[in-house]
Design an enzyme around this catalytic site. Sequence first.
Site, PDB file in Angstrom:
ATOM      1  N   GLU A  68     -10.972   6.674   6.413  1.00 41.71           N
ATOM      2  CA  GLU A  68     -10.215   7.396   7.440  1.00 41.71           C
ATOM      3  C   GLU A  68     -11.065   7.545   8.697  1.00 41.71           C
ATOM      4  OE1 GLU A  68      -7.147   8.255   7.588  1.00 41.71           O
ATOM      5  OE2 GLU A  68      -6.431   8.183   5.517  1.00 41.71           O
ATOM      6  N   TYR A 101       0.840  -1.203   0.000  1.00 44.59           N
ATOM      7  CA  TYR A 101       0.000   0.000   0.000  1.00 44.59           C
ATOM      8  C   TYR A 101       0.874   1.253   0.000  1.00 44.59           C
ATOM      9  CZ  TYR A 101      -3.064   3.618   2.010  1.00 44.59           C
ATOM     10  OH  TYR A 101      -3.749   4.777   2.248  1.00 44.59           O
ATOM     11  N   TRP A 157      -4.471   1.237  10.726  1.00 42.85           N
ATOM     12  CA  TRP A 157      -4.783   1.274   9.297  1.00 42.85           C
ATOM     13  C   TRP A 157      -4.733  -0.131   8.703  1.00 42.85           C
ATOM     14  CZ3 TRP A 157      -7.512   3.869   6.215  1.00 42.85           C
ATOM     15  CH2 TRP A 157      -7.375   3.730   4.828  1.00 42.85           C
TER      16      TRP A 157
END
Length: 212
Positions: free
Chosen positions: A63, A41, A71
């Site tokens: 988010e 990522y 994350w």
Amino acid sequence: MAGDTAPASAPERSVDPGVVTGEDGLARPAWAGTDPLLGQYYDTEWGMPVRDERGLYERISLEAFQAGLSWATILRKRPAFRAAFDDFDPDRVAGYGDTDVERLMADAGIVRNRAKILAAVANARATVRLREHGGLTDFVWGFKPLDTPRPRTFAEIPTTSPQSQALSKALRAQGFAFVGPTTMHALMEAIGIIDTHLVDSHRRGSSGIWPA
């Protein structure tokens, strides 16, 4: 014998405690340096420009769901999120009602937080309304600063900025939720509005928005 087999090499810590050097010799932030999914990522997606409405609405939504979580958790659940939220089509999500909220609350593949789910629906409706004022993309990118941070160490990377504070305030005024200054700063990093890659990172300047 076990002693005859060399152990698998682990990623090396750099002098900077917030950076890890991988087996490929490339340095990455610690959050992206020990997990292959996060590493991919970071190398291919994080910090690259997102300028389409659906993509930007998805990033704002994810988010928000990430708040208080890692994350990595959100990234692993992203396929399930996309399936549950109709690929983050703002028009479809804007039409969600109580039945959809309960469906989402029962979906073990996503983060089942009612406040965050309701925020995703509210944010879809706000996204649709913003089309009358130029659209979400132009609205968010309108907070691009005149300059970007140039951190040399991980500790120098800011977690908020005057621009993220202003964006947070402006989005809230438009009816968005879960868009605090720190969350919006993370969004601005993730979609290329600012470049917070370390100055000697192999990813510095890769967005094409800011010179290396």
